[in-house]
Design a protein around this motif. Structure first.
Motif, PDB file in Angstrom:
ATOM      1  N   VAL A  84      -3.476  10.309   0.504  1.00 18.80           N
ATOM      2  CA  VAL A  84      -3.564   9.741  -0.840  1.00 18.80           C
ATOM      3  C   VAL A  84      -3.467   8.219  -0.769  1.00 18.80           C
ATOM      4  CG1 VAL A  84      -2.436   9.592  -3.101  1.00 18.80           C
ATOM      5  CG2 VAL A  84      -2.653  11.807  -1.961  1.00 18.80           C
ATOM      6  N   ALA A  85      -2.507   7.721  -0.006  1.00 21.06           N
ATOM      7  CA  ALA A  85      -2.311   6.276   0.085  1.00 21.06           C
ATOM      8  C   ALA A  85      -3.520   5.573   0.697  1.00 21.06           C
ATOM      9  CB  ALA A  85      -1.061   5.973   0.896  1.00 21.06           C
ATOM     10  N   SER A  86      -4.042   6.122   1.782  1.00 24.63           N
ATOM     11  CA  SER A  86      -5.173   5.470   2.438  1.00 24.63           C
ATOM     12  C   SER A  86      -6.437   5.562   1.596  1.00 24.63           C
ATOM     13  CB  SER A  86      -5.409   6.086   3.821  1.00 24.63           C
ATOM     14  OG  SER A  86      -5.714   7.467   3.726  1.00 24.63           O
ATOM     15  N   SER A  87      -6.626   6.677   0.894  1.00 26.89           N
ATOM     16  CA  SER A  87      -7.799   6.802   0.026  1.00 26.89           C
ATOM     17  C   SER A  87      -7.719   5.827  -1.138  1.00 26.89           C
ATOM     18  CB  SER A  87      -7.919   8.235  -0.493  1.00 26.89           C
ATOM     19  OG  SER A  87      -8.152   9.146   0.564  1.00 26.89           O
ATOM     20  N   CYS A  88      -6.527   5.669  -1.708  1.00 25.69           N
ATOM     21  CA  CYS A  88      -6.364   4.704  -2.803  1.00 25.69           C
ATOM     22  C   CYS A  88      -6.541   3.270  -2.296  1.00 25.69           C
ATOM     23  CB  CYS A  88      -4.992   4.863  -3.447  1.00 25.69           C
ATOM     24  SG  CYS A  88      -4.801   6.340  -4.477  1.00 25.69           S
ATOM     25  N   ALA A  89      -6.125   3.014  -1.058  1.00 23.51           N
ATOM     26  CA  ALA A  89      -6.253   1.670  -0.496  1.00 23.51           C
ATOM     27  C   ALA A  89      -7.712   1.240  -0.371  1.00 23.51           C
ATOM     28  CB  ALA A  89      -5.577   1.612   0.870  1.00 23.51           C
ATOM     29  N   ILE A  96      -3.888   3.247  -7.859  1.00 23.52           N
ATOM     30  CA  ILE A  96      -2.519   2.877  -7.516  1.00 23.52           C
ATOM     31  C   ILE A  96      -1.855   4.114  -6.909  1.00 23.52           C
ATOM     32  CG2 ILE A  96      -0.298   2.068  -8.408  1.00 23.52           C
ATOM     33  CD1 ILE A  96      -2.032   1.010 -10.871  1.00 23.52           C
ATOM     34  N   PRO A  97      -1.512   4.092  -5.632  1.00 20.48           N
ATOM     35  CA  PRO A  97      -0.972   5.300  -4.990  1.00 20.48           C
ATOM     36  C   PRO A  97       0.506   5.519  -5.269  1.00 20.48           C
ATOM     37  CG  PRO A  97      -1.125   3.535  -3.389  1.00 20.48           C
ATOM     38  CD  PRO A  97      -1.700   2.988  -4.662  1.00 20.48           C
ATOM     39  N   PHE A  98       0.843   6.733  -5.680  1.00 18.82           N
ATOM     40  CA  PHE A  98       2.209   7.237  -5.693  1.00 18.82           C
ATOM     41  C   PHE A  98       2.279   8.326  -4.620  1.00 18.82           C
ATOM     42  CE2 PHE A  98       4.578   6.446  -9.949  1.00 18.82           C
ATOM     43  CZ  PHE A  98       4.185   5.121  -9.976  1.00 18.82           C
ATOM     44  N   ALA A  99       3.478   8.632  -4.187  1.00 15.84           N
ATOM     45  CA  ALA A  99       3.695   9.709  -3.225  1.00 15.84           C
ATOM     46  C   ALA A  99       4.556  10.783  -3.856  1.00 15.84           C
ATOM     47  CB  ALA A  99       4.356   9.173  -1.964  1.00 15.84           C
ATOM     48  N   SER A 100       4.639  11.930  -3.194  1.00 14.06           N
ATOM     49  CA  SER A 100       5.529  13.003  -3.621  1.00 14.06           C
ATOM     50  C   SER A 100       6.207  13.573  -2.383  1.00 14.06           C
ATOM     51  CB  SER A 100       4.748  14.102  -4.346  1.00 14.06           C
ATOM     52  OG  SER A 100       5.606  15.163  -4.724  1.00 14.06           O
ATOM     53  N   ILE A 101       7.541  13.609  -2.430  1.00 10.98           N
ATOM     54  CA  ILE A 101       8.311  14.131  -1.304  1.00 10.98           C
ATOM     55  C   ILE A 101       9.270  15.183  -1.834  1.00 10.98           C
ATOM     56  CG2 ILE A 101      10.036  13.582   0.456  1.00 10.98           C
ATOM     57  CD1 ILE A 101       8.752  10.844   0.724  1.00 10.98           C
ATOM     58  N   LEU A 116       6.209   5.059   3.645  1.00  8.92           N
ATOM     59  CA  LEU A 116       5.077   5.075   2.717  1.00  8.92           C
ATOM     60  C   LEU A 116       5.012   3.801   1.880  1.00  8.92           C
ATOM     61  CD1 LEU A 116       5.247   8.798   1.612  1.00  8.92           C
ATOM     62  CD2 LEU A 116       3.240   7.684   2.611  1.00  8.92           C
ATOM     63  N   VAL A 117       6.168   3.279   1.515  1.00 10.99           N
ATOM     64  CA  VAL A 117       6.187   2.054   0.709  1.00 10.99           C
ATOM     65  C   VAL A 117       5.949   0.830   1.585  1.00 10.99           C
ATOM     66  CG1 VAL A 117       7.611   0.567  -0.762  1.00 10.99           C
ATOM     67  CG2 VAL A 117       7.655   3.046  -1.075  1.00 10.99           C
ATOM     68  N   THR A 118       6.678   0.723   2.683  1.00 12.27           N
ATOM     69  CA  THR A 118       6.628  -0.509   3.470  1.00 12.27           C
ATOM     70  C   THR A 118       5.367  -0.642   4.320  1.00 12.27           C
ATOM     71  OG1 THR A 118       7.900   0.542   5.262  1.00 12.27           O
ATOM     72  CG2 THR A 118       9.140  -0.633   3.553  1.00 12.27           C
ATOM     73  N   GLU A 119       4.783   0.496   4.727  1.00 11.03           N
ATOM     74  CA  GLU A 119       3.620   0.423   5.614  1.00 11.03           C
ATOM     75  C   GLU A 119       2.310   0.861   4.953  1.00 11.03           C
ATOM     76  OE1 GLU A 119       4.220   2.249   9.447  1.00 11.03           O
ATOM     77  OE2 GLU A 119       6.376   1.838   9.404  1.00 11.03           O
ATOM     78  N   PHE A 120       2.398   1.654   3.885  1.00  8.90           N
ATOM     79  CA  PHE A 120       1.178   2.210   3.298  1.00  8.90           C
ATOM     80  C   PHE A 120       0.972   1.820   1.845  1.00  8.90           C
ATOM     81  CE2 PHE A 120       1.885   4.729   7.023  1.00  8.90           C
ATOM     82  CZ  PHE A 120       0.610   5.049   7.491  1.00  8.90           C
ATOM     83  N   GLY A 121       1.815   0.969   1.316  1.00 10.65           N
ATOM     84  CA  GLY A 121       1.568   0.408  -0.004  1.00 10.65           C
ATOM     85  C   GLY A 121       1.778   1.339  -1.179  1.00 10.65           C
ATOM     86  N   VAL A 122       2.541   2.411  -0.993  1.00 11.73           N
ATOM     87  CA  VAL A 122       2.819   3.322  -2.110  1.00 11.73           C
ATOM     88  C   VAL A 122       3.659   2.593  -3.155  1.00 11.73           C
ATOM     89  CG1 VAL A 122       4.236   5.337  -2.708  1.00 11.73           C
ATOM     90  CG2 VAL A 122       2.520   5.498  -0.911  1.00 11.73           C
ATOM     91  N   ARG A 123       3.348   2.829  -4.460  1.00  7.02           N
ATOM     92  CA  ARG A 123       3.976   2.071  -5.545  1.00  7.02           C
ATOM     93  C   ARG A 123       4.945   2.892  -6.387  1.00  7.02           C
ATOM     94  NH1 ARG A 123       0.848  -2.635  -6.337  1.00  7.02           N
ATOM     95  NH2 ARG A 123       2.539  -3.294  -7.715  1.00  7.02           N
ATOM     96  N   GLY A 124       5.181   4.151  -6.031  1.00 12.44           N
ATOM     97  CA  GLY A 124       6.099   4.984  -6.793  1.00 12.44           C
ATOM     98  C   GLY A 124       6.095   6.401  -6.249  1.00 12.44           C
TER      99      GLY A 124
END
Length: 304
Positions: A84-89, A96-101, A116-124
């Motif tokens: 999700v993060a790389s596709s949004c990038a 704007i990528p969010f993640a789910s854990i 995910l936040v520090t290396e892949f730019g996830v915003r929430g």
């Protein structure tokens, strides 16, 4: 290419990545069918993230995109947060990528959140307590909240009834009570700097959601999952007044499209000065999205 906030007409804070690059669905066939039946969306095509980008770009909108990691309860593997993060990038102008854990992942989930936040730019981060099988105020989830608060990104919680599992015997094992917004109130107390979004009109707990958002300064409400013509009157009243700076446009795409949502929102009795806040300004502030023009305007207002 970067996001030009001034050119956007709206920011949709609630959209779902329902299919991965390999064709994997975000839900099992039984739960996906139940969700489609609930939303009367049987047979709707699941767009790829690239297709979502083009969809929103053609409408001059941006969108927050996430999936839900609920493998502990459902046994169905989630679409990868990294995908999700790389596709949004690849589409930073509109996505704007969010993640789910899943909180059941424990320390491994905490490490993943930080990366995910520090290396892949996830915003929430998106939580669906009913689907993930946990109460939001369960201390099990606290290490995950702690790192999200530290990283300064929002946590979005599904609240209210869910169409997932509706009509399936036993609701597919999904317990609705975990999505009572009052359970998130304790999270807001224990993590006072954590930005929290209560997703959806919170049927049957709408008043509870309004109470929490009014009482806790960093709790917001998104309006996704319902056509605005069905919004409870008290939700509209608070959106127009006390919560006008804390209510966010969200659709629940692809099961509810922004086209339908916005068409019905146009007919809602919302003050002209409040409409742009709901559609874009509140989300831009919460997510830290600023353009040169909007920043200059903000500085001018503060100087005045």
């Amino acid at each position: 290419m970067t996001m030009d906030l001034d050119s956007l007409v709206a920011i949709d804070v609630h959209t779902h990545a329902e299919v991965g690059a390999d064709g994997q669905s975000s839900l099992s066939p039984a739960l996906m069918a139940a969700s489609e039946a609930y939303f009367k969306a049987q047979g709707h095509r699941q767009p790829t993230i690239d297709e979502m980008a083009e969809y929103y770009r053609s409408r001059s909108m941006a969108a927050v995109v996430f999936t839900v990691d609920a493998e502990h309860l459902t046994g169905h593997p989630a679409i990868s947060n990294y995908e999700v993060a790389s596709s949004c990038a690849a589409h930073p102008d509109v996505l704007i990528p969010f993640a789910s854990i899943d909180p059941h992942k424990g320390r491994a989930g905490v490490r993943e959140a930080r990366r995910l936040v520090t290396e892949f730019g996830v915003r929430g981060f998106k939580f669906h307590p009913s689907l993930q099988g946990f109460s939001p105020d369960d201390p099990m989830a606290y290490p995950l909240y702690e790192v999200i608060e530290e990283l300064g990104v929002p946590a979005l919680f599904h609240t209210g009834q869910t169409g997932i599992g509706a009509g399936v015997p036993g609701g597919g094992g999904i317990r609705l009570r975990y999505s009572n917004p009052m359970l998130v109130d304790g999270v807001a107390v224990d993590f006072p700097e954590l930005r929290i979004i209560l997703a959806h009109p919170s049927f049957p707990w709408q008043d509870e959601a309004l109470a929490v958002a009014t009482h806790k300064p960093y709790v917001y409400i998104d309006l996704s999952g319902w056509s605005p013509k069905y919004f409870p009157p008290q939700l509209v009243r608070y959106a127009n007044t006390l919560l006008q700076d804390k209510v966010l446009f969200g659709s629940d795409y692809p099961v509810l499209t922004p086209d339908r949502w916005l068409a019905d929102f146009d007919k809602l009795e919302i003050k002209p000065a409040v409409r742009p806040k709901i559609l874009k300004e509140n989300a831009a502030r919460l997510l830290g999205l600023f353009s040169s023009t909007s920043s200059a305007m903000s500085s001018a207002k503060e100087s005045a």
